[in-house]
Design an enzyme around this catalytic site. Structure first.
Site, short mmCIF file in Angstrom:
data_model
loop_
_atom_site.label_atom_id
_atom_site.label_comp_id
_atom_site.label_asym_id
_atom_site.label_seq_id
_atom_site.Cartn_x
_atom_site.Cartn_y
_atom_site.Cartn_z
N TYR A 131 18.93 29.07 34.47
CA TYR A 131 19.48 30.15 35.30
C TYR A 131 19.92 29.59 36.67
O TYR A 131 21.07 29.70 37.05
CB TYR A 131 18.42 31.23 35.53
CG TYR A 131 18.28 32.29 34.46
CD1 TYR A 131 18.67 32.06 33.15
CD2 TYR A 131 17.73 33.53 34.77
CE1 TYR A 131 18.53 33.05 32.18
CE2 TYR A 131 17.57 34.52 33.81
CZ TYR A 131 17.97 34.27 32.51
OH TYR A 131 17.82 35.25 31.58
N GLU A 247 9.72 37.42 31.18
CA GLU A 247 9.15 36.30 31.94
C GLU A 247 7.88 36.75 32.65
O GLU A 247 6.95 36.00 32.83
CB GLU A 247 10.18 35.79 32.95
CG GLU A 247 9.73 34.59 33.74
CD GLU A 247 10.84 33.99 34.62
OE1 GLU A 247 10.61 32.92 35.15
OE2 GLU A 247 11.92 34.60 34.75
N SER A 384 11.22 35.09 44.43
CA SER A 384 10.39 34.81 45.61
C SER A 384 9.73 36.10 46.12
O SER A 384 10.13 37.21 45.76
CB SER A 384 11.25 34.20 46.72
OG SER A 384 12.11 35.19 47.24
C1 LIG Z 1 8.08 25.54 40.10
C2 LIG Z 1 9.41 26.19 39.87
C3 LIG Z 1 9.90 26.32 38.59
C4 LIG Z 1 11.14 26.89 38.34
N1 LIG Z 1 11.62 26.95 37.06
C5 LIG Z 1 12.87 27.42 36.83
C6 LIG Z 1 13.43 27.39 35.51
O1 LIG Z 1 12.79 26.93 34.55
N2 LIG Z 1 14.70 27.82 35.33
C7 LIG Z 1 15.44 28.33 36.36
O2 LIG Z 1 16.57 28.73 36.12
N3 LIG Z 1 14.93 28.38 37.63
C8 LIG Z 1 13.68 27.93 37.88
N4 LIG Z 1 13.16 27.95 39.16
C9 LIG Z 1 14.01 28.43 40.25
C10 LIG Z 1 13.60 29.73 40.89
O3 LIG Z 1 13.95 30.82 40.08
C11 LIG Z 1 14.28 29.80 42.27
O4 LIG Z 1 13.73 28.76 43.06
C12 LIG Z 1 14.08 31.13 42.96
O5 LIG Z 1 14.78 32.14 42.31
C13 LIG Z 1 14.51 31.07 44.44
O6 LIG Z 1 15.82 30.59 44.56
P1 LIG Z 1 16.17 29.37 45.52
O7 LIG Z 1 15.20 28.27 45.27
O8 LIG Z 1 17.63 29.08 45.36
O9 LIG Z 1 15.89 29.90 47.00
P2 LIG Z 1 16.87 30.79 47.87
O10 LIG Z 1 17.39 31.90 47.03
O11 LIG Z 1 17.85 29.91 48.55
O12 LIG Z 1 15.87 31.40 48.93
C14 LIG Z 1 15.45 30.70 50.12
C15 LIG Z 1 14.57 31.64 50.95
O13 LIG Z 1 15.36 32.77 51.38
C16 LIG Z 1 14.72 33.98 50.99
N5 LIG Z 1 15.74 34.97 50.62
C17 LIG Z 1 16.81 34.77 49.81
N6 LIG Z 1 17.52 35.91 49.66
C18 LIG Z 1 16.89 36.85 50.40
C19 LIG Z 1 17.12 38.25 50.65
N7 LIG Z 1 18.15 38.89 50.10
N8 LIG Z 1 16.23 38.91 51.44
C20 LIG Z 1 15.16 38.27 52.01
N9 LIG Z 1 14.90 36.95 51.81
C21 LIG Z 1 15.74 36.26 51.01
C22 LIG Z 1 13.88 33.61 49.76
O14 LIG Z 1 12.81 34.51 49.57
C23 LIG Z 1 13.39 32.22 50.15
O15 LIG Z 1 12.28 32.32 51.00
C24 LIG Z 1 11.91 27.40 39.43
C25 LIG Z 1 11.42 27.29 40.74
C26 LIG Z 1 10.18 26.70 40.96
C27 LIG Z 1 9.69 26.59 42.38
#
Ligand SMILES: Cc1cc2nc3c(=O)[nH]c(=O)nc-3n(C[C@H](O)[C@H](O)[C@H](O)COP(=O)(O)OP(=O)(O)OC[C@H]3O[C@@H](n4cnc5c(N)ncnc54)[C@H](O)[C@@H]3O)c2cc1C
Length: 411
Positions: A131, A247, A384
């Site tokens: 994703y 999930e 998150s």
């Molecule tokens: C251990 C681990 C395993 C994972 N496994 C998978 C997997 O198997 N497959 C997959 O597809 N993904 C996976 N992920 C990804 C995970 O789904 C994303 O990390 C998560 O959705 C957050 O996206 P990002 O890392 O791009 O952070 P961002 O979206 O860039 O967020 C950065 C910060 O901004 C905040 N933020 C963002 N938007 C808003 C808003 N609208 N309002 C307030 N705050 C906001 C967030 O809360 C966060 O603190 C994994 C992540 C981890 C850490």
């Protein structure tokens, strides 16, 4: 309040307990008590036993190799397995069985179900979840992996990231942009892609714990057959949301037990360090105990709804937010109790990068330190904390929606 199950449900529980007693070694202490090769061997053999007994996919219909169990029976199986600290499948089964399998049952064509579901159970196909992208995590609909139709196949170009257990998988279910001109949520399709091709490159990412549990996945003219779209062309957003519900699905049954087990182990650690009577440590332990009890009741509320046929939707966010925030506090306490020993971790690290270590673990400082570090990711993956709060606010409590980037605030 003393919640109880019906006599019929308790009779089924005895059946599950008898199965575990018969199939597990007599001196079984939990998967956490095993080491290195023993774990891999046990999980492989155990998975085959579960498949045989139809416990590998307890909720799937029998015609696809599932157990055909009722919602309540599934809850009981999950509870008894968690109590015995025994795995419910292999390392990628959460992606293959829980996420993709359940989603195919809802959205897949007859051909997709007939082909893929048995292969998931037999272990012929091992799945991971594609994703997230560098510019599409919380804001998932911003994804840019491009899929273009060329004759009978899709050609994919772009990148995914944070793909858990991608290095162990040979298939990836992936969200791709199939109509770049449609509004963001409308031009996405859910595709099934075989990773065993030159166009797919999996590169591990090192985590804070030193492990490489997740990966980047690069697509360079990777292909999949035209018919590998699930749920209809450009309908991937709806399919993706169904999958996210699964999930977060089983946590309500098993997490209160896992976190109770972790709390009990923390008490043992505190006693072994002679700090269990320290007033500040006692106060912090009592706080954690209270949180685990509340988690239990929160879980029961979700389970009651589940057994009435309601799958966790936006309200699943309450549970996710609760356990992931709690886990960072309790593991910080564990590190304070471990004291200086926690700075030079020794022994076996946690078996999983997710949530608690497993029952039977040797209380090593490597287990606590690894769990402490892994807990930092708990408030990020599967949505998150900030995103959970938005979901709860907007979709559960009905508060006004936060302004979206494309929808400037009205003047
Ligand atoms: C251990 C681990 C395993 C994972 N496994 C998978 C997997 O198997 N497959 C997959 O597809 N993904 C996976 N992920 C990804 C995970 O789904 C994303 O990390 C998560 O959705 C957050 O996206 P990002 O890392 O791009 O952070 P961002 O979206 O860039 O967020 C950065 C910060 O901004 C905040 N933020 C963002 N938007 C808003 C808003 N609208 N309002 C307030 N705050 C906001 C967030 O809360 C966060 O603190 C994994 C992540 C981890 C850490």
């Amino acid at each position: 309040m003393q919640p109880t199950y019906t006599a019929e449900a308790e009779a089924y529980r005895e059946k599950v307990q008898a199965f575990l007693a018969e199939k597990l070694p007599t001196d079984w202490k939990g998967i956490g008590a095993l080491n290195g090769d023993e774990i891999t061997r046990f999980v492989g053999e155990w998975r085959a036993i579960l498949a045989d007994a139809r416990y590998l996919a307890p909720g799937w219909p029998a015609e696809y190799g599932g157990g055909g169990l009722s919602a309540l029976e599934q809850v009981i199986v999950a509870e008894e397995f968690a109590k015995a600290s025994v795995p419910t499948g292999g390392s990628n089964d959460v992606f293959g069985i829980q996420m993709l399998g359940n989603t195919l049952l809802q959205w897949g064509t007859d051909e997709q179900k007939a082909y893929y579901l048995p292969r998931i159970l037999s272990g012929d196909d091992i799945w991971c979840q594609g994703y997230s992208e560098p510019n599409a995590g919380s804001d998932l609909s911003n994804l840019g992996l491009k899929a273009t139709l060329d004759g009978d196949q899709w050609v994919l170009n772009g990148q995914k990231i944070w793909t858990s257990a991608g290095h162990l998988a040979d298939h990836i279910f992936t969200l791709a942009r199939t109509d770049p001109d449609a509004p963001r949520h409308k031009g996405i399709s859910f595709l099934l892609v075989d990773m065993r091709q030159p166009g797919i490159d999996v590169r591990p990412i090192k985590m804070i714990s030193g492990e490489s549990e997740f990966n980047e996945v690069f697509y360079t003219d990777a292909v999949c057959p035209k018919e590998n779209v699930v749920g209809g062309l450009n309908n991937g957003w709806a399919v993706a949301m169904t999958l996210l519900g699964y999930e977060r699905g089983e946590a309500a049954a098993t997490f209160p037990l896992k976190f109770q087990g972790e709390f009990d182990r923390l008490l043992t650690l505190a006693r072994s360090k002679g700090v269990e009577k320290d007033p500040v440590i006692r106060q912090r332990l009592a706080w954690c105990y209270g949180k685990v009890q509340m988690m239990r009741y929160l879980g029961m509320r979700t389970l009651t709804q589940f057994t009435k046929g309601h799958h966790p939707g936006p309200d699943g966010g309450i549970f996710k937010l609760y356990w992931s925030e709690y886990h960072q506090v309790v593991t910080e306490l564990a590190m304070d109790i471990a004291g200086l020993d926690g700075l030079v971790p020794t022994g076996r690290p946690p078996l999983s990068a997710f949530q608690t270590d497993d029952g039977g673990d040797p209380l090593s400082t490597a287990s606590w330190a690894g769990t402490f570090l892994n807990s930092r990711a708990g408030t990020i993956y599967a949505g998150s904390s900030q995103i959970q709060k938005n979901i709860i606010g907007e979709m559960v409590l009905g508060l006004p929606k936060e302004p979206r980037p494309q929808e400037p605030r009205a003047q």
